[in-house]
Write an enzyme that holds these catalytic residues in place. Sequence first.
Site, mmCIF file in Angstrom:
data_model
loop_
_atom_site.group_PDB
_atom_site.id
_atom_site.type_symbol
_atom_site.label_atom_id
_atom_site.label_comp_id
_atom_site.label_asym_id
_atom_site.label_seq_id
_atom_site.Cartn_x
_atom_site.Cartn_y
_atom_site.Cartn_z
ATOM 1 C CB SER A 1 -0.754 0.030 1.297
ATOM 2 O OG SER A 1 -1.512 1.220 1.498
ATOM 3 C CE LYS B 1 -1.601 -4.592 3.413
ATOM 4 N NZ LYS B 1 -1.813 -5.790 2.951
ATOM 5 C CE1 TYR C 1 -3.875 -2.145 5.179
ATOM 6 C CE2 TYR C 1 -3.161 0.103 4.589
ATOM 7 C CZ TYR C 1 -3.754 -1.209 4.257
ATOM 8 O OH TYR C 1 -3.785 -1.487 2.790
HETATM 9 C C1 WQD Z 1 -9.201 10.385 0.538
HETATM 10 C C2 WQD Z 1 -9.090 11.967 0.831
HETATM 11 C C3 WQD Z 1 -9.410 12.295 3.084
HETATM 12 C C4 WQD Z 1 -13.611 11.087 3.175
HETATM 13 C C5 WQD Z 1 -6.565 5.471 2.712
HETATM 14 C C6 WQD Z 1 -5.404 4.660 3.623
HETATM 15 C C7 WQD Z 1 -4.441 3.919 2.542
HETATM 16 C C8 WQD Z 1 -5.096 3.328 1.582
HETATM 17 C C9 WQD Z 1 -6.388 4.076 1.092
HETATM 18 C C10 WQD Z 1 -5.464 0.992 2.008
HETATM 19 C C11 WQD Z 1 -8.234 12.295 2.160
HETATM 20 C C12 WQD Z 1 -10.494 13.159 2.328
HETATM 21 C C13 WQD Z 1 -12.331 11.453 2.809
HETATM 22 C C14 WQD Z 1 -14.457 12.365 3.368
HETATM 23 C C15 WQD Z 1 -12.795 13.703 2.862
HETATM 24 N N1 WQD Z 1 -5.698 2.229 2.353
HETATM 25 N N2 WQD Z 1 -11.790 12.627 2.592
HETATM 26 N N3 WQD Z 1 -14.094 13.431 3.182
HETATM 27 O O1 WQD Z 1 -6.683 8.336 3.550
HETATM 28 O O2 WQD Z 1 -5.790 8.770 1.104
HETATM 29 O O3 WQD Z 1 -6.056 6.315 2.042
HETATM 30 O O4 WQD Z 1 -7.136 4.426 2.032
HETATM 31 O O5 WQD Z 1 -4.811 0.405 1.392
HETATM 32 O O6 WQD Z 1 -3.460 3.502 3.181
HETATM 33 O O7 WQD Z 1 -4.780 5.724 4.352
HETATM 34 O O8 WQD Z 1 -8.222 7.672 1.541
HETATM 35 O O9 WQD Z 1 -10.519 7.707 0.769
HETATM 36 O O10 WQD Z 1 -10.005 7.762 3.229
HETATM 37 O O11 WQD Z 1 -9.492 9.600 1.650
HETATM 38 O O12 WQD Z 1 -12.314 14.687 2.603
HETATM 39 O O13 WQD Z 1 -15.631 12.193 3.613
HETATM 40 O O14 WQD Z 1 -10.254 12.180 0.815
HETATM 41 O O15 WQD Z 1 -8.962 13.240 4.273
HETATM 42 O O16 WQD Z 1 -7.716 13.338 2.007
HETATM 43 P P1 WQD Z 1 -6.774 8.081 2.227
HETATM 44 P P2 WQD Z 1 -9.670 8.134 1.849
#
Ligand code: WQD
Length: 320
Positions: free
Chosen positions: A117, A145, A141
């Site tokens: 990841s 990985k 997490y």
């Molecule tokens: C994306 C962006 C949020 C929801 C995570 C894990 C990573 C991988 C993928 C597994 C961020 C923003 C989100 C909302 C928002 N996991 N957001 N409003 O955090 O980039 O990655 O998932 O392998 O390891 O960390 O993904 O989809 O949670 O967020 O503003 O309602 O959207 O702050 O910037 P993230 P995400």
Amino acid sequence: MTWLITGGAGYIGGHTVHQLAEAGRPVVVLDDLSSGSPDRLPDGVPLVVGSTLDRALLDRTVREHGITGVVHIAAKKQVGESVAEPLLYYRENLTGLQTVLAAAVAGGVRNVVFSSSAAVYGMPDVDLVTESTPCAPINPYGETKLAGEWLVNSVGRAHGLSTVSLRYFNVAGTSSPRLADDGVSNLVPMAFQRLTDGQAPLIFGDDYDTPDGTCVRDYIHVADIAAAHVAAVHRLDTATEPLSLTLNIGRGEGVSVAEMLAVIARVTGNPTAPEVTPRRPGDPARVVAAADLIHHELDWKARYDIDAMVTSAWNAWQLR
Ligand code: WQD
């Protein structure tokens, strides 16, 4: 050459199994069905229901199906849950991997593909994250990985296995409603959920040092992720010397939360303006892949854009 796909009844695993089967490769799925569903499997693909922690089951599966390669996707994947329950994450993600690798070594398996990841990078301070950008995970997490990659590499070296670790960036979209992500823990489904509930989608902070102040990510269609696994399997099956590769899977294109929500508004036909909340702890401002190495090593390139991701996910969401 038969491949065992752990986690093959899940969202990413299911897409990978479909594409491997379509490419004519014999596959067997091992899944504990904790979050996966047998409905995701194509007809004729054997499903072994059980845990990656069950060594006897793994030994039997490798032997009975004549497994020559393993794609290890089964894992827990929620960052917040990993902070609350690190013991669970280390057991499922690392002891599970260790058990799979032990069975692979004992059973004479030659090749392993490991789901890693972008979480291994933590808070990268570069425009484009290359595979040699220092790894500094900031949650359990991501730690599991990164330690998983180390384990895969060490076991590969010691026991002569060829290995490919694939670092997924932000996965979205689906190839069909049946294969869709049924969780609501990432931006796209979270926005759909809010809109479905008659609420405004949330932006977790708009004061980041990015062009529009919202976080920038590299979103990649799950069908492209699956295609990268097919390419890795092909490379491993045809390799003439031992391989040890660690590769980003991204599009190399940054998309901000505000931009993503604008696409979501258009695709859903719901113009409800997003609501800005304070930052979510632990979110890096920008995480975008350099995707040149995977193109070079596996001859793989992403095919789908943001519109395809959001449209396919929305079509599936409406059928839930
Ligand atoms: C994306 C962006 C949020 C929801 C995570 C894990 C990573 C991988 C993928 C597994 C961020 C923003 C989100 C909302 C928002 N996991 N957001 N409003 O955090 O980039 O990655 O998932 O392998 O390891 O960390 O993904 O989809 O949670 O967020 O503003 O309602 O959207 O702050 O910037 P993230 P995400």
